[in-house]
Design an enzyme around this catalytic site. Structure first.
Site, PDB file in Angstrom:
ATOM      1  N   ASN A  91     -42.197  29.780  20.553  1.00 43.51           N
ATOM      2  CA  ASN A  91     -41.282  30.776  20.803  1.00 43.51           C
ATOM      3  C   ASN A  91     -42.058  32.147  20.636  1.00 43.51           C
ATOM      4  OD1 ASN A  91     -38.441  32.378  19.796  1.00 43.51           O
ATOM      5  ND2 ASN A  91     -39.256  32.498  21.446  1.00 43.51           N
ATOM      6  N   ALA A 149     -35.037  42.074  14.284  1.00 38.77           N
ATOM      7  CA  ALA A 149     -35.914  42.393  15.406  1.00 38.77           C
ATOM      8  C   ALA A 149     -36.693  40.840  15.887  1.00 38.77           C
ATOM      9  CB  ALA A 149     -37.061  43.335  14.903  1.00 38.77           C
ATOM     10  N   TRP A 150     -37.552  40.784  16.488  1.00 37.44           N
ATOM     11  CA  TRP A 150     -38.374  39.611  17.051  1.00 37.44           C
ATOM     12  C   TRP A 150     -39.558  39.270  16.384  1.00 37.44           C
ATOM     13  CZ3 TRP A 150     -42.266  41.642  19.244  1.00 37.44           C
ATOM     14  CH2 TRP A 150     -42.342  42.849  19.621  1.00 37.44           C
ATOM     15  N   ASN A 151     -39.926  40.160  15.774  1.00 35.80           N
ATOM     16  CA  ASN A 151     -41.395  40.224  15.390  1.00 35.80           C
ATOM     17  C   ASN A 151     -41.803  38.972  14.265  1.00 35.80           C
ATOM     18  OD1 ASN A 151     -40.346  42.075  13.869  1.00 35.80           O
ATOM     19  ND2 ASN A 151     -41.966  43.202  13.056  1.00 35.80           N
ATOM     20  N   GLU A 248     -34.106  49.236   8.366  1.00 36.81           N
ATOM     21  CA  GLU A 248     -35.523  48.959   8.411  1.00 36.81           C
ATOM     22  C   GLU A 248     -36.113  49.207   9.757  1.00 36.81           C
ATOM     23  OE1 GLU A 248     -36.868  48.649   5.579  1.00 36.81           O
ATOM     24  OE2 GLU A 248     -35.058  47.712   4.117  1.00 36.81           O
ATOM     25  N   CYS A 282     -44.218  45.779  11.465  1.00 34.61           N
ATOM     26  CA  CYS A 282     -43.851  47.098  11.433  1.00 34.61           C
ATOM     27  C   CYS A 282     -44.648  47.902  10.380  1.00 34.61           C
ATOM     28  CB  CYS A 282     -42.089  47.101  10.771  1.00 34.61           C
ATOM     29  SG  CYS A 282     -42.361  46.143   9.342  1.00 34.61           S
ATOM     30  N   GLU A 378     -45.421  54.267  17.637  1.00 35.48           N
ATOM     31  CA  GLU A 378     -45.537  52.996  17.343  1.00 35.48           C
ATOM     32  C   GLU A 378     -45.925  52.214  18.356  1.00 35.48           C
ATOM     33  OE1 GLU A 378     -42.062  50.951  16.000  1.00 35.48           O
ATOM     34  OE2 GLU A 378     -43.005  50.097  14.425  1.00 35.48           O
ATOM     35  N   GLY A 451     -36.289  54.682   8.088  1.00 41.65           N
ATOM     36  CA  GLY A 451     -35.170  54.288   7.616  1.00 41.65           C
ATOM     37  C   GLY A 451     -34.597  54.590   6.152  1.00 41.65           C
ATOM     38  N   GLU A 455     -34.862  46.093   1.100  1.00 43.69           N
ATOM     39  CA  GLU A 455     -34.657  44.527   1.016  1.00 43.69           C
ATOM     40  C   GLU A 455     -35.461  44.060   0.076  1.00 43.69           C
ATOM     41  OE1 GLU A 455     -35.567  43.840   5.516  1.00 43.69           O
ATOM     42  OE2 GLU A 455     -33.273  43.744   5.604  1.00 43.69           O
TER      43      GLU A 455
HETATM   44  P1  NAD Z   1     -35.047  46.877  18.795  1.00 42.55           P
HETATM   45  O1  NAD Z   1     -34.617  48.346  18.275  1.00 42.55           O
HETATM   46  O2  NAD Z   1     -34.991  46.936  20.293  1.00 42.55           O
HETATM   47  O3  NAD Z   1     -33.950  45.666  18.565  1.00 42.55           O
HETATM   48  C1  NAD Z   1     -33.751  45.212  17.298  1.00 42.55           C
HETATM   49  C2  NAD Z   1     -32.121  44.548  17.275  1.00 42.55           C
HETATM   50  O4  NAD Z   1     -31.313  45.508  17.696  1.00 42.55           O
HETATM   51  C3  NAD Z   1     -32.233  43.519  18.447  1.00 42.55           C
HETATM   52  O5  NAD Z   1     -31.603  42.310  17.888  1.00 42.55           O
HETATM   53  C4  NAD Z   1     -31.644  44.190  19.379  1.00 42.55           C
HETATM   54  O6  NAD Z   1     -30.903  43.111  20.461  1.00 42.55           O
HETATM   55  C5  NAD Z   1     -30.484  45.080  18.771  1.00 42.55           C
HETATM   56  N1  NAD Z   1     -30.070  46.195  19.437  1.00 42.55           N
HETATM   57  C6  NAD Z   1     -30.398  46.979  20.719  1.00 42.55           C
HETATM   58  N2  NAD Z   1     -29.570  47.691  20.764  1.00 42.55           N
HETATM   59  C7  NAD Z   1     -28.704  47.727  19.725  1.00 42.55           C
HETATM   60  C8  NAD Z   1     -27.485  48.676  19.568  1.00 42.55           C
HETATM   61  N3  NAD Z   1     -27.193  49.708  20.603  1.00 42.55           N
HETATM   62  N4  NAD Z   1     -26.890  48.217  18.564  1.00 42.55           N
HETATM   63  C9  NAD Z   1     -26.866  47.200  17.829  1.00 42.55           C
HETATM   64  N5  NAD Z   1     -27.973  46.604  17.838  1.00 42.55           N
HETATM   65  C10 NAD Z   1     -28.957  46.735  19.031  1.00 42.55           C
HETATM   66  O7  NAD Z   1     -36.256  46.362  17.969  1.00 42.55           O
HETATM   67  P2  NAD Z   1     -37.325  45.376  18.449  1.00 42.55           P
HETATM   68  O8  NAD Z   1     -37.836  45.630  19.647  1.00 42.55           O
HETATM   69  O9  NAD Z   1     -36.509  43.897  18.503  1.00 42.55           O
HETATM   70  O10 NAD Z   1     -38.218  44.996  17.357  1.00 42.55           O
HETATM   71  C11 NAD Z   1     -39.273  46.155  17.153  1.00 42.55           C
HETATM   72  C12 NAD Z   1     -39.055  47.133  16.221  1.00 42.55           C
HETATM   73  O11 NAD Z   1     -38.419  46.873  15.013  1.00 42.55           O
HETATM   74  C13 NAD Z   1     -40.148  48.053  15.864  1.00 42.55           C
HETATM   75  O12 NAD Z   1     -39.984  49.286  15.804  1.00 42.55           O
HETATM   76  C14 NAD Z   1     -40.582  47.395  14.430  1.00 42.55           C
HETATM   77  O13 NAD Z   1     -41.124  48.611  13.673  1.00 42.55           O
HETATM   78  C15 NAD Z   1     -39.174  47.507  13.818  1.00 42.55           C
HETATM   79  N6  NAD Z   1     -39.150  46.242  12.699  1.00 42.55           N
HETATM   80  C16 NAD Z   1     -39.011  47.067  11.254  1.00 42.55           C
HETATM   81  C17 NAD Z   1     -39.080  46.201  10.234  1.00 42.55           C
HETATM   82  C18 NAD Z   1     -38.811  47.021   8.881  1.00 42.55           C
HETATM   83  O14 NAD Z   1     -38.566  46.074   7.997  1.00 42.55           O
HETATM   84  N7  NAD Z   1     -39.121  48.256   8.703  1.00 42.55           N
HETATM   85  C19 NAD Z   1     -39.330  45.210  10.295  1.00 42.55           C
HETATM   86  C20 NAD Z   1     -39.606  44.410  11.563  1.00 42.55           C
HETATM   87  C21 NAD Z   1     -39.532  45.166  12.743  1.00 42.55           C
END
Ligand code: NAD
Length: 479
Positions: A91, A149-151, A248, A282, A378, A451, A455
């Site tokens: 995936n 998030a998806w990573n 986060e 992240c 980022e 943030g 966690e």
């Molecule tokens: P994103 O912010 O686009 O989405 C994250 C999640 O939020 C998804 O499930 C999405 O569907 C949901 N979402 C989107 N809009 C929303 C809203 N208005 N209200 C509530 N939920 C909503 O992030 P992404 O592109 O999926 O992931 C990448 C980002 O995540 C990067 O900035 C990365 O640094 C961050 N990240 C942070 C950590 C950490 O622990 N600090 C870990 C992993 C990823």
């Protein structure tokens, strides 16, 4: 494989109320892999109601019973390690080795938190009156809304679900729309392990589903992982609602290499600190700051390694770096690099990128100016920015000149310098002579625009607990 999945609500697999569906992709083949429902407000309401009922049942179990279930969830994830890693690799495109490590970390999280319920003790507080007993007990906040998030799909699900369950809460988990498959698998395994239905609900969907969960009245605390921009939108929904959140968010972490470090011997660890998971990390140490006297030597070594990296499908054991998650993410990364070149940066080295899939070649940029967008924001792709510094003070100034505060790295043989940098770097985690190591017992989180809240570790469970204070006066004996 082209499976049609439902949500998991109240222990049942159910389709979305309005029938809308999302396609989930195979990142290497850039082809559809499965479909999931695109959840709406009614799905969220049903899941929150199921969680409310499930939470009462879960908290009524003896702590030892809750521990047994958490331990068993970890055991079942471990039993299915290869199957889960294969789903994740296909995936997301992450390498099979990294997908396996992600599953291992999910196991570690459940096993770590399986030791929590019987040890989640309150405190006894001294009082001025010996006949007055004051003590506290830790109680669950209730229903947790978890948005990921998806990573690192299975990792992010585990580091939210395990501590929330350990604290006695029930969870409504909304995985990222790109990567819902292992979150659904986690839900199924949790029920197989004996978790009461309703304690873990998985509602698939995108931004609207996430917004509905963040705004749901029955959710007592929101645990969000994602970008800083989305984190702000979540915070806006929480503001004034009287409900709390753990956020986060993103980062742009500095990784500092001093001349006294074994940088040639540590080259892979330094570069992979930014390139692992194709840079969709992240904590990526993507602001690489190298002491001036070794700058040119380091740049040559780094260029040779980046050009030799094997970029290919996550399912090929020889691949060191896989594709990005989506065509959208590849366009986003490419846009950052194009604008950086327009700003005056230079591509010093570039690796390969196979045809097909959502690939972007690992890229090393130099001629960096601190004002450049690519240095400040980022990228979330395999793009490393290289700059130099002259001494400790300049290294610290450049490292801390960022709105983010998630992580940082220091490579040096000087222990005194290492300790000073641990103290003075503005980051939630600092690694010395390593990068990206993590254990479930240690808290993780950021400050500044990365943030707040933590966690993992005991702090991770305390985020989902509230401390109740009791004053108990013994009945006075009759005189
Ligand atoms: P994103 O912010 O686009 O989405 C994250 C999640 O939020 C998804 O499930 C999405 O569907 C949901 N979402 C989107 N809009 C929303 C809203 N208005 N209200 C509530 N939920 C909503 O992030 P992404 O592109 O999926 O992931 C990448 C980002 O995540 C990067 O900035 C990365 O640094 C961050 N990240 C942070 C950590 C950490 O622990 N600090 C870990 C992993 C990823």
């Amino acid at each position: 494989m082209n499976d049609a999945h439902g949500h998991l609500i109240g222990g049942e697999e159910v389709g979305a109320g309005d029938g809308a569906r999302l396609e989930v992709f195979d990142a290497d083949a850039a082809a559809p892999l499965a479909t999931v429902p695109d959840g709406d407000g009614a799905d969220i309401d049903a899941a929150v109601a199921a969680a409310r009922a499930g939470q009462r049942e879960w908290w009524a179990l003896a702590p030892y019973e809750r521990e047994r279930v958490l331990r068993r969830i970890g055991d079942l994830i471990e039993r299915d390690r290869d199957r889960l890693a294969a789903i994740e690799a296909r995936n997301t495109g992450k390498t099979a080795a990294n997908a396996g490590l992600d599953v291992d970390f999910a196991v570690e999280a459940f096993h770590y938190y399986s030791g929590y319920p019987t040890r989640a003790a309150g405190r006894q507080i001294p009082t001025p009156d010996p006949a007055l007993l004051c003590y506290t007990r830790l109680e669950p906040v209730g229903v947790v809304g978890a948005i990921a998030a998806w990573n690192y799909p299975i990792v992010l699900a585990a580091v939210k679900v395990a501590p929330a369950l350990a604290a006695g809460c029930a969870v409504v988990l909304k995985p990222a729309p790109e990567t819902p498959l292992t979150a659904l698998e986690l839900g199924r395994l949790a029920f197989e392990a004996g978790l009461p239905p309703g304690c873990l609900n998985v509602v698939c969907g995108g931004p609207d589903t996430g917004a509905a969960l963040a705004g749901a009245h029955g959710v007592d605390k929101v645990s969000f992982t994602g970008s800083t921009a989305t984190g702000r939108a979540v915070l806006a929904r929480l503001a004034g609602s009287g409900r709390a959140g753990v956020l986060e968010l993103g980062g742009k972490s500095p990784n500092l290499v001093f001349a006294d470090a074994d940088y040639a011997g540590s080259l892979d660890a330094i570069l992979m600190g930014a390139l692992v998971n194709s840079g969709q990390e992240c904590c990526a140490g993507a602001r690489l700051l190298v002491q001036r006297e070794i700058y040119e030597d380091f740049r040559e070594l780094a260029a040779a390694r980046i050009e030799s990296l094997r970029v290919g499908p996550g399912t090929d054991p020889a691949s060191e770096i896989g594709p990005l998650i989506s065509a959208r993410q590849r366009e986003r990364v490419s846009g950052f690099v194009e604008r950086a070149l327009g700003d005056g940066a230079r591509v010093w080295a570039r690796g390969s990128a196979p045809e097909g899939g959502f690939y972007y070649p690992p890229t090393l940029l130099d001629r960096i100016d601190e004002r450049m967008e690519v240095w400040r924001e980022e990228v979330f792709g395999p793009v490393l920015c290289l700059d130099s510094f002259d001494g400790d003070d300049e290294a610290l100034r450049k490292a801390n000149a960022t709105r983010y505060g998630l992580a940082a790295g220091v490579w040096t043989a000087d222990l005194g310098r290492a300790l000073r940098f641990v103290n003075e770097l503005e980051a939630g985690t600092v690694w010395v002579n390593s990068y990206l190591e993590q254990t479930a017992g240690a808290p993780f989180g950021g400050g500044k625009d990365s943030g707040f809240g933590r966690e993992l570790g005991e702090a991770g469970a305390l985020e989902f607990s509230q401390e109740k204070t009791a004053y108990v006066r013994g009945i006075r004996p009759r005189s």
